[in-house]
Each structure stands twice: as C-alpha cells, then as structure tokens.
Design an enzyme around this catalytic site. Structure first.
Site, PDB file in Angstrom:
ATOM      1  N   THR A  77      16.790  74.075  32.582  1.00 10.67           N
ATOM      2  CA  THR A  77      16.183  74.231  34.187  1.00 10.67           C
ATOM      3  C   THR A  77      15.266  76.021  33.590  1.00 10.67           C
ATOM      4  O   THR A  77      15.680  76.744  34.082  1.00 10.67           O
ATOM      5  CB  THR A  77      16.821  74.440  35.094  1.00 10.67           C
ATOM      6  OG1 THR A  77      17.145  73.398  35.470  1.00 10.67           O
ATOM      7  CG2 THR A  77      15.623  74.285  36.250  1.00 10.67           C
ATOM      8  N   LYS A  83       3.232  71.184  34.591  1.00  7.91           N
ATOM      9  CA  LYS A  83       3.891  72.586  34.655  1.00  7.91           C
ATOM     10  C   LYS A  83       3.515  73.093  35.488  1.00  7.91           C
ATOM     11  O   LYS A  83       2.579  73.936  36.084  1.00  7.91           O
ATOM     12  CB  LYS A  83       3.943  72.762  32.871  1.00  7.91           C
ATOM     13  CG  LYS A  83       5.196  73.968  33.279  1.00  7.91           C
ATOM     14  CD  LYS A  83       5.105  75.308  32.130  1.00  7.91           C
ATOM     15  CE  LYS A  83       6.262  75.838  31.840  1.00  7.91           C
ATOM     16  NZ  LYS A  83       7.571  75.550  32.095  1.00  7.91           N
ATOM     17  N   HIS A 135       1.062  75.517  28.064  1.00  4.51           N
ATOM     18  CA  HIS A 135       1.690  74.004  28.682  1.00  4.51           C
ATOM     19  C   HIS A 135       0.772  73.328  29.710  1.00  4.51           C
ATOM     20  O   HIS A 135      -0.532  73.312  29.632  1.00  4.51           O
ATOM     21  CB  HIS A 135       2.299  74.417  29.432  1.00  4.51           C
ATOM     22  CG  HIS A 135       4.213  75.153  28.862  1.00  4.51           C
ATOM     23  ND1 HIS A 135       4.205  76.145  28.076  1.00  4.51           N
ATOM     24  CD2 HIS A 135       4.896  74.491  27.897  1.00  4.51           C
ATOM     25  CE1 HIS A 135       4.966  76.549  27.792  1.00  4.51           C
ATOM     26  NE2 HIS A 135       5.790  75.786  27.254  1.00  4.51           N
ATOM     27  N   HIS A 136       1.288  71.562  29.180  1.00  2.00           N
ATOM     28  CA  HIS A 136       0.290  71.068  29.988  1.00  2.00           C
ATOM     29  C   HIS A 136       0.223  71.153  31.452  1.00  2.00           C
ATOM     30  O   HIS A 136       1.226  72.101  32.110  1.00  2.00           O
ATOM     31  CB  HIS A 136       1.431  69.420  29.820  1.00  2.00           C
ATOM     32  CG  HIS A 136       3.156  69.840  29.961  1.00  2.00           C
ATOM     33  ND1 HIS A 136       3.061  69.863  31.703  1.00  2.00           N
ATOM     34  CD2 HIS A 136       3.722  69.886  29.737  1.00  2.00           C
ATOM     35  CE1 HIS A 136       4.855  69.967  32.045  1.00  2.00           C
ATOM     36  NE2 HIS A 136       4.793  70.272  30.747  1.00  2.00           N
ATOM     37  N   THR A 187      10.271  80.386  28.796  1.00  4.61           N
ATOM     38  CA  THR A 187      10.252  80.658  27.138  1.00  4.61           C
ATOM     39  C   THR A 187       9.332  82.240  27.180  1.00  4.61           C
ATOM     40  O   THR A 187       9.716  83.160  26.307  1.00  4.61           O
ATOM     41  CB  THR A 187       9.928  79.384  25.999  1.00  4.61           C
ATOM     42  OG1 THR A 187      10.147  78.590  26.390  1.00  4.61           O
ATOM     43  CG2 THR A 187       9.235  79.921  24.553  1.00  4.61           C
ATOM     44  N   THR A 242      15.404  75.123  24.426  1.00  5.93           N
ATOM     45  CA  THR A 242      16.667  74.822  23.436  1.00  5.93           C
ATOM     46  C   THR A 242      16.209  74.850  21.859  1.00  5.93           C
ATOM     47  O   THR A 242      16.437  74.349  21.255  1.00  5.93           O
ATOM     48  CB  THR A 242      16.762  74.249  23.753  1.00  5.93           C
ATOM     49  OG1 THR A 242      15.567  72.638  24.174  1.00  5.93           O
ATOM     50  CG2 THR A 242      17.857  74.075  25.557  1.00  5.93           C
TER      51      THR A 242
END
Length: 242
Positions: free
Chosen positions: A75, A135, A131-132, A142, A101
């Site tokens: 998360t 988000k 990012h999309h 990250t 991950t």
C-alpha cells in the site's frame, strides 16, 4: 501449498495477485476489502499481502500481529505514523514494506544507490515518474523508494535533500538535492526515470512497467519468501539477496 491472503482483494492489484497465485504454485486463502473484518483471513492464511488503502493498515497490521502471520505491505501513501506501526509490528512478525514489488525496480534501486555513492555531489539527481490518471498520491511510492536509494548512496536521508515539483522563480538548483517530478495521464502502469547530470554529460537509469502482472508476480514471490523468516522489517532487495 502456502496459502496467501489478500487485503484489498477487490482492487486492481488484489485481483491480479489472485490470478497469478496458481501459476507460481501458491494457494489462495481468500481476500477482503478494506471495509471488511480482516481478522478471519489473518487466521487462515500462511502469509498476508496488503494492497488496500493506508487508512486500513493499522487494522491489518494488528490482525497479522495477533495471528502471528507475516505480511507484505504494498500500500502506498503511508505516513510517518504508519512506518512507526510497521516497525512495532516487525518486532514480533516478519514484515516486508515496499513502494514497488517489481523485481526490475528492485534491481534499479541497487544501481541507483551504487551510482550515487560513486558519483560526486557535482552530479545532480532528478527523478521523474508517470502513472495513470487515477493515481491519487504523488510522488509515487516507487519514486520515493528510488530517492531513498540515491540518498542512502550519499550517506544522507531523503528528508534532508528532497525537493518536489518546482514552480515559479525558484532560484538556482541547490547542490546535493534530489528533485522529483510527477506526471499523470492515460493508462500508464508506471514509468520511473532517474537522471544523474553534471557539466557535459548525463546518465539516465529507468524502468517502464508494461503490465500490472509484473508487480503481482514480484509480490507473490516476496510473500512466499517471507514465510519462515524471523521477525523483522525486510525489503524487496532481501528477497533477491541484494
């Protein structure tokens, strides 16, 4: 067969993790959404993965601690208080917390730390992520993880050198800082680029996520690795032996 329980099972990552469990020889202990009672799942799973929302983390950690089960936390948008709770839980159970991950991103973090350690302060560091459009947090978990790797390579902490989203008359760049820029749009899974720039040359290290399944595979591999580990706080680099 190790049974994996999924917190946030209705989300995109939760659904993808459920899809890949059989492919990697793991069992599915079931899943719950953030609003559901998380304790029964903690009792029947061998290991838990949490890709829900930050507001549910306290309850999920407590359930894992009481059940004595390892937990992987993917998360994002966590606060300093959340990290304090993770540290406390890690004194009793194995906990792996990460902003990403992907095994490729994990290796990228090592490369960034090594580059930062070997290049002098005259090399500026900038991190750009995209990012999309859906988000909700920025910079991404990250990007922050990569920034922490760079700061670690320079024997400092990210909180001391972080600069976010410059705008207006900001003045000249301060030596030693690590800058962040966030882009949002379309359906981008996750692009991260780290730029080391000095007079006359530039090094760029990056990673592009093309399918959400790469994060699910990495999460399941890390969760299975976490089973049997001693209590403590772990990183994805530990999974790869880095």
């Amino acid at each position: 067969m190790t049974a994996v329980g999924i917190y946030g099972s209705l989300g995109r990552m939760g659904r993808t993790i459920a899809d890949v469990l059989e492919d990697v020889g793991a069992g599915n202990a079931g899943g719950v959404d953030a609003k559901d009672d998380c304790r029964p799942l903690a009792g029947r799973a061998d290991v838990l993965v949490d890709f829900s929302v930050a507001s549910a983390l306290t309850e999920h950690l407590e359930a894992a601690r009481i059940a004595g089960k390892p937990i992987l936390i993917g998360t994002t948008g966590l606060s300093a208080r959340h990290h304090q709770l993770i540290d406390a839980a890690a004194a009793e159970i194995p906990v792996l917390q990460t902003g990403n991950t992907s095994l490729g991103v994990t290796l990228l973090g090592l490369l960034i730390r090594e580059a930062a350690a070997r290049l002098g302060p005259e090399w500026d560091i900038e991190i750009v992520e995209m990012h999309h459009r859906h988000k909700v947090d920025a910079p991404s978990g990250t990007a922050l993880m990569l920034g922490e790797a760079a700061a670690s390579g320079r024997d400092t902490t990210l909180s001391e050198v972080r600069v976010d989203g410059r705008a207006g008359l900001t003045g000249a760049r301060t030596e030693g800082t690590i800058g962040f820029s966030s882009l949002r749009g379309g359906s981008v899974i996750g692009d991260h680029h780290v730029v080391f720039a000095t007079d006359g040359e530039r090094i760029e290290l990056g990673h592009r996520g093309e399918d959400r399944v790469i994060f699910a595979r990495g999460a399941v591999r890390a969760a299975l690795w976490l089973v049997g580990q001693a209590p403590g706080r772990y990183r994805m680099g530990d999974v790869l032996g880095l």
